[in-house]
Design a protein around this motif. Structure first.
Motif, short mmCIF file in Angstrom:
data_model
loop_
_atom_site.label_atom_id
_atom_site.label_comp_id
_atom_site.label_asym_id
_atom_site.label_seq_id
_atom_site.Cartn_x
_atom_site.Cartn_y
_atom_site.Cartn_z
N ASN A 84 -8.58 32.40 -56.10
CA ASN A 84 -8.38 32.20 -57.54
C ASN A 84 -9.05 30.94 -58.07
OD1 ASN A 84 -6.79 34.53 -57.88
ND2 ASN A 84 -5.07 33.45 -56.93
N HIS A 85 -9.67 30.17 -57.19
CA HIS A 85 -10.40 28.98 -57.66
C HIS A 85 -11.87 29.35 -57.81
CE1 HIS A 85 -11.10 24.36 -57.41
NE2 HIS A 85 -11.89 24.95 -58.28
N ILE A 86 -12.28 29.56 -59.05
CA ILE A 86 -13.64 30.01 -59.34
C ILE A 86 -14.54 28.80 -59.60
CG2 ILE A 86 -15.08 31.42 -60.89
CD1 ILE A 86 -13.02 32.99 -59.13
N ILE A 87 -15.69 28.80 -58.94
CA ILE A 87 -16.66 27.71 -59.09
C ILE A 87 -17.46 27.95 -60.38
CG2 ILE A 87 -18.77 26.75 -58.07
CD1 ILE A 87 -17.44 27.59 -55.31
N ARG A 88 -17.62 26.86 -61.15
CA ARG A 88 -18.30 27.00 -62.45
C ARG A 88 -19.53 26.11 -62.53
NH1 ARG A 88 -13.46 26.34 -66.66
NH2 ARG A 88 -13.70 24.26 -65.78
N GLU A 89 -20.44 26.53 -63.40
CA GLU A 89 -21.62 25.71 -63.72
C GLU A 89 -21.14 24.30 -64.08
OE1 GLU A 89 -25.02 26.99 -64.69
OE2 GLU A 89 -25.69 25.02 -65.38
N GLY A 90 -21.82 23.30 -63.54
CA GLY A 90 -21.45 21.92 -63.85
C GLY A 90 -20.52 21.28 -62.84
N ASP A 91 -19.96 22.10 -61.94
CA ASP A 91 -19.10 21.55 -60.88
C ASP A 91 -19.94 20.85 -59.81
OD1 ASP A 91 -16.76 22.55 -61.98
OD2 ASP A 91 -16.65 24.31 -60.67
N ILE A 92 -19.34 19.87 -59.16
CA ILE A 92 -19.90 19.42 -57.88
C ILE A 92 -18.93 19.86 -56.78
CG2 ILE A 92 -21.23 17.55 -58.91
CD1 ILE A 92 -19.24 15.55 -57.65
N VAL A 93 -19.53 20.45 -55.74
CA VAL A 93 -18.73 21.11 -54.70
C VAL A 93 -19.08 20.51 -53.34
CG1 VAL A 93 -18.21 23.32 -53.61
CG2 VAL A 93 -18.70 23.24 -56.05
N SER A 94 -18.09 19.90 -52.71
CA SER A 94 -18.27 19.37 -51.36
C SER A 94 -17.87 20.43 -50.35
CB SER A 94 -17.40 18.13 -51.14
OG SER A 94 -17.73 17.13 -52.09
N LEU A 95 -18.79 20.71 -49.44
CA LEU A 95 -18.53 21.67 -48.37
C LEU A 95 -18.53 20.91 -47.05
CD1 LEU A 95 -20.99 24.51 -49.49
CD2 LEU A 95 -18.54 24.30 -49.98
N ASP A 96 -17.42 20.98 -46.35
CA ASP A 96 -17.28 20.30 -45.06
C ASP A 96 -17.03 21.36 -44.02
OD1 ASP A 96 -16.77 18.54 -42.99
OD2 ASP A 96 -15.12 17.50 -44.00
N ALA A 97 -17.84 21.34 -42.96
CA ALA A 97 -17.74 22.39 -41.95
C ALA A 97 -17.84 21.80 -40.55
CB ALA A 97 -18.84 23.43 -42.14
N GLY A 98 -17.20 22.46 -39.60
CA GLY A 98 -17.30 22.05 -38.20
C GLY A 98 -17.31 23.28 -37.32
N LEU A 99 -18.05 23.19 -36.22
CA LEU A 99 -18.04 24.33 -35.28
C LEU A 99 -18.00 23.82 -33.85
CD1 LEU A 99 -21.06 24.65 -33.88
CD2 LEU A 99 -21.62 25.68 -36.09
N ILE A 100 -17.64 24.76 -32.96
CA ILE A 100 -17.63 24.47 -31.52
C ILE A 100 -18.62 25.41 -30.85
CG2 ILE A 100 -16.22 24.19 -29.44
CD1 ILE A 100 -13.72 24.29 -31.29
N TYR A 101 -19.59 24.81 -30.15
CA TYR A 101 -20.57 25.57 -29.38
C TYR A 101 -20.40 25.19 -27.90
CZ TYR A 101 -25.09 26.79 -27.35
OH TYR A 101 -26.08 27.29 -26.53
N LYS A 102 -20.04 26.16 -27.09
CA LYS A 102 -19.84 25.92 -25.65
C LYS A 102 -19.00 24.67 -25.39
CE LYS A 102 -23.90 28.49 -24.17
NZ LYS A 102 -25.20 28.47 -23.48
N GLY A 103 -17.95 24.51 -26.18
CA GLY A 103 -17.02 23.41 -25.95
C GLY A 103 -17.37 22.12 -26.66
N TYR A 104 -18.49 22.08 -27.38
CA TYR A 104 -18.92 20.85 -28.05
C TYR A 104 -18.92 21.01 -29.57
CZ TYR A 104 -19.55 18.81 -23.62
OH TYR A 104 -19.25 18.30 -22.39
N HIS A 105 -18.43 19.98 -30.23
CA HIS A 105 -18.22 20.02 -31.67
C HIS A 105 -19.38 19.42 -32.45
CE1 HIS A 105 -13.76 20.82 -31.96
NE2 HIS A 105 -13.90 20.60 -30.66
N SER A 106 -19.62 19.97 -33.62
CA SER A 106 -20.45 19.31 -34.64
C SER A 106 -19.64 19.33 -35.93
CB SER A 106 -21.78 20.04 -34.82
OG SER A 106 -21.57 21.41 -35.07
N ASP A 107 -19.95 18.37 -36.81
CA ASP A 107 -19.17 18.19 -38.05
C ASP A 107 -20.14 17.65 -39.11
OD1 ASP A 107 -17.17 17.66 -39.92
OD2 ASP A 107 -16.18 16.11 -38.74
N ALA A 108 -20.18 18.30 -40.28
CA ALA A 108 -21.09 17.84 -41.33
C ALA A 108 -20.57 18.26 -42.69
CB ALA A 108 -22.50 18.40 -41.12
#
Ligand code: MF3
Ligand code: CO
Length: 252
Positions: A84-108
Motif C-alpha cells: 500500500n506504499h506507492i512510490i511517487r514522482e519526486g520521492d527519494i528512495v533508499s534501497l538497502d540489500a544484502g545477500l549470502i553467497y556460499k556462506g559469505y555476505h555482501s551489503d550495499a
C-alpha cells in the motif's frame, strides 16, 4: 571483540557476493518507477538474489520481515516494504540489500531519485554518496578506523547536514554484522588499525536536517525526527595493501 581477516579464498567468495549484489541493485534501479509499491521493489530484488542461488540476508534477520529495506523520503533506513506504499514522482528512495553467497555476505545501499526531485534532495543524495568516497580515502592498511568515520562526518557536516548517530556501519563476512562498528562521525578513540583482508560495510546515513531519528511503531522504520529528507549510501569494501576495493561497485 575480534575483527576477521579473510583468506584469499574467502576474498574470492566475498567478491562474488559483492558482484551479485551490484547486479541486484542495478535491476532494482531499472525497475524503480512511480506507481509501483515498495513491496514490488522488494519482490524484484528478492527474485534477482534468488535467481543466482543466493539467500537474501535481511529476511528474518532479528525478525525483519522482508528482503530489501525500502526507505522513502524522511525514512532513514529499515523501511518495511508495503503493497500500500506507492512510490511517487519526486520521492527519494533508499534501497538497502544484502545477500549470502556460499556462506559469505555482501551489503550495499543506494538512494535513487524517482523522476524529477527537488534540488535539495539531489544535493543530499550527492553529498551522502560523496561522503562514502571521502571516508574510504582512509580505508587503507595502516590507517585507523576513526579516520574513515571522521572524514565521512566532517564532509557531510560541512554542508550543514545531520549525520545519523544511532546507526553505524560494520565489519562483514560469514555474518552480516561483524566487528568493528563503523560510526559516520568523529570518534575520541582511534579505533582498530586497518589490515589487508578486512571487509567493511561502510554506510553513511545523512539527514537534510537534524541528526536525530525516531523509530516508528513497526519497531523497524527509522525516520528523521524533524521530517527532513534522509539518504543512505553503502558498499562492502575490502582493505588491501593499496587502494581499497569496493566489492559492491565496479564503476563509480
Ligand atoms: N544495511 C543494513 C545494516 O547493515 C541492513 C540490515 S537490515 C535488517 O544494518 F533488516 F537486516 F536488519
Ligand atoms: Co550494512
Amino acid at each position: 571483540m575480534s575483527v576477521s581477516i579473510k583468506s584469499t579464498r574467502e576474498i574470492e567468495l566475498m567478491k562474488e557476493a559483492g558482484r551479485l549484489l551490484e547486479i541486484t541493485h542495478k535491476e532494482m534501479e531499472k525497475a524503480l518507477k512511480p506507481g509501483m509499491s515498495t513491496m514490488d521493489i522488494n519482490r524484484i530484488g528478492e527474485e534477482v538474489i534468488r535467481s543466482y542461488g543466493c539467500i537474501p540476508s535481511f529476511l528474518n534477520y532479528n525478525g525483519y520481515p522482508a528482503s530489501i529495506c525500502v526507505s522513502v523520503n524522511d525514512e532513514v533506513v529499515h523501511g518495511i516494504p508495503d503493497k500500500n506504499h506507492i512510490i511517487r514522482e519526486g520521492d527519494i528512495v533508499s534501497l538497502d540489500a544484502g545477500l549470502i553467497y556460499k556462506g559469505y555476505h555482501s551489503d550495499a545501499a543506494r538512494t535513487h531519485a524517482v523522476g524529477e526531485v527537488s534540488p535539495e534532495a539531489k544535493k543530499l543524495m550527492e553529498v551522502t554518496k560523496q561522503s562514502f568516497f571521502e571516508g574510504i580515502k582512509f580505508a587503507k592498511a595502516g590507517h585507523h578506523l576513526h579516520e574513515i568515520s571522521a572524514a565521512i562526518g566532517a564532509y557531510a557536516e560541512s554542508f550543514g547536514y545531520g549525520v545519523v548517530r544511532d546507526l553505524v556501519g560494520h565489519g562483514i563476512g560469514t555474518h552480516l554484522h561483524e566487528d568493528p562498528q563503523i560510526p559516520n562521525f568523529a570518534q575520541r578513540r582511534r579505533g582498530i588499525r586497518l589490515v589487508p583482508g578486512m571487509t567493511l560495510a561502510i554506510e553513511p546515513m545523512i539527514n537534510a536536517g537534524t541528526w536525530k531519528v525516531a523509530w516508528l511503531d513497526d519497531d523497524w522504520t527509522v525516520v528523521t525526527e524533524d521530517g527532513s529528507l534522509s539518504a543512505h549510501y553503502e558498499n562492502t569494501v575490502l582493505i588491501t595493501d593499496g587502494e581499497p576495493e569496493i566489492l559492491t561497485l565496479s564503476e563509480a
